[in-house]
Write an enzyme that holds these catalytic residues in place. Sequence first.
Site, PDB file in Angstrom:
ATOM      1  N   HIS A  78       0.864  -1.181   0.000  1.00  0.00           N
ATOM      2  CA  HIS A  78       0.000   0.000   0.000  1.00  0.00           C
ATOM      3  C   HIS A  78       0.898   1.228   0.000  1.00  0.00           C
ATOM      4  CE1 HIS A  78      -3.505   2.519   0.853  1.00  0.00           C
ATOM      5  NE2 HIS A  78      -2.696   3.204   1.643  1.00  0.00           N
ATOM      6  N   ASP A 156     -14.945   2.252   6.151  1.00  0.00           N
ATOM      7  CA  ASP A 156     -13.801   3.055   5.724  1.00  0.00           C
ATOM      8  C   ASP A 156     -14.146   3.866   4.481  1.00  0.00           C
ATOM      9  OD1 ASP A 156     -10.887   3.801   5.687  1.00  0.00           O
ATOM     10  OD2 ASP A 156     -11.070   2.840   3.729  1.00  0.00           O
ATOM     11  N   ARG A 163     -13.867  12.404   5.053  1.00  0.00           N
ATOM     12  CA  ARG A 163     -12.574  12.993   5.420  1.00  0.00           C
ATOM     13  C   ARG A 163     -12.011  13.823   4.270  1.00  0.00           C
ATOM     14  NH1 ARG A 163      -8.869   8.310   6.432  1.00  0.00           N
ATOM     15  NH2 ARG A 163      -7.300   9.948   6.654  1.00  0.00           N
ATOM     16  N   SER A 178      -7.497   3.492   8.492  1.00  0.00           N
ATOM     17  CA  SER A 178      -7.990   3.270   7.129  1.00  0.00           C
ATOM     18  C   SER A 178      -7.145   2.224   6.401  1.00  0.00           C
ATOM     19  CB  SER A 178      -7.983   4.590   6.358  1.00  0.00           C
ATOM     20  OG  SER A 178      -8.346   4.397   5.013  1.00  0.00           O
ATOM     21  N   LYS A 182      -8.332  -2.093   5.908  1.00  0.00           N
ATOM     22  CA  LYS A 182      -8.529  -2.634   4.554  1.00  0.00           C
ATOM     23  C   LYS A 182      -7.588  -3.791   4.275  1.00  0.00           C
ATOM     24  CE  LYS A 182      -8.230   1.460   2.686  1.00  0.00           C
ATOM     25  NZ  LYS A 182      -8.221   2.649   1.817  1.00  0.00           N
TER      26      LYS A 182
END
Length: 416
Positions: A78, A156, A163, A178, A182
């Site tokens: 990520h 999320d 957000r 977040s 995930k």
Amino acid sequence: MKEQIIEKFNLGKTLTYDELSYFFNGYLSNDITDEEMTIVLKDICANGLSEQEIFDLVDIFIKSGDTLHFDFPTIDKHSTGGVGDKTTLVVLSILASCGVKIVKMSGRALGYTGGTIDKLESIGVNVNLTYEEVLKQVNDIGMVITSQTKNLCPMDKKVYALRDVTGTTNSLALIAISVMSKKIAGGADNILIDVKVGRGALVRTAKEAKKLADLMISIGKKYNKKVVCMLTRMDNPLGNNIGNSIEILEVLDVLKDKVRNNLYYLSYEMASVMLSIYTGMKIRDARNVVIEAIESGKAYDKFIEFVNYQGGKLEIRLERPIEIYAKESGFIKSIDAKELGSLSMELGAGRSLANKNIDYNAGIILEKNVCDFVSRGETLCMLYGKNSVDINRAFKSFKIQKNRPYMKSIVIKTIK
């Protein structure tokens, strides 16, 4: 009860699991309004959260939807967002060509940071796969990239969308919640997180990035996940291409070993670290395997196989660009990633709203990069897109000086 919870957030008091669950699940079920959640998100940004509150919210986010499980070891990556960041497509092609099974769920662009899913859709890749299709493909070719399912961490999705429009995206606690909810819900056993640092990133300083990395590693340990964080620079764009199909062109060049820029070196290092995590081999040996995968053409062949399997076509035709010429001679000291990312978005390559269409062939190609010498009148970059923009912003993004600047390593630190 919600009034008391909002007051506790406002005062920076610690909330129980039940209180957090009541409020956030209430938001998911529309019992808590956007306005009420915005107040809480702003309080979190101002006051932070305790470690236990963060752990509790990760659990609440995960349990808001489905969780995936695979009968083989999985590794995922990520990035916290960056301009020109197409490492996912390079790194996963390398790993899959080395026999690592890759299942990756990626997102779309919002703002000036590009989304992997948009890049793939720009060449016609089908990214809306069922769980059964994902399993078949990973067994057939060892690599699949798909969009996030609707039922994976729906909380999320909803909280992040709020957000983004309320200026609460840069809370370290909310970023960690977040990302990790995930990844854990998605079934990853081993996780590499690229924490971007600098002007073009959500996290501006290495000190903040280290705090975020330590937090995500702690969350991973709670779920018996191996998490490694790489802190990487995002002051200058990553690679030479910014956009969607434009970035696919650079992916091909890197996998063909035609380009050795900061994108190549970061992808090489990421792939080496991930291969080492996955197999247990020493990092030196992993680097040798990665180099061989690129130089032999195996990684390139795997990317082509992946694109073909998911219905894509590598037929990219760009329209005539606007060329930006240097007004002086010298060495390029820096290129403003945030400014060029914003300019690329205005050209049509990004979206300011989640449901906005984008121009897949819009974007920017850098002809010169940091530390390169440029003569007055030479091309600095080329702008693609149908929208009118202020080209002076492109000029101002390049800082030129007489002396050759020192090139800093793109990887600041690797934290395990």
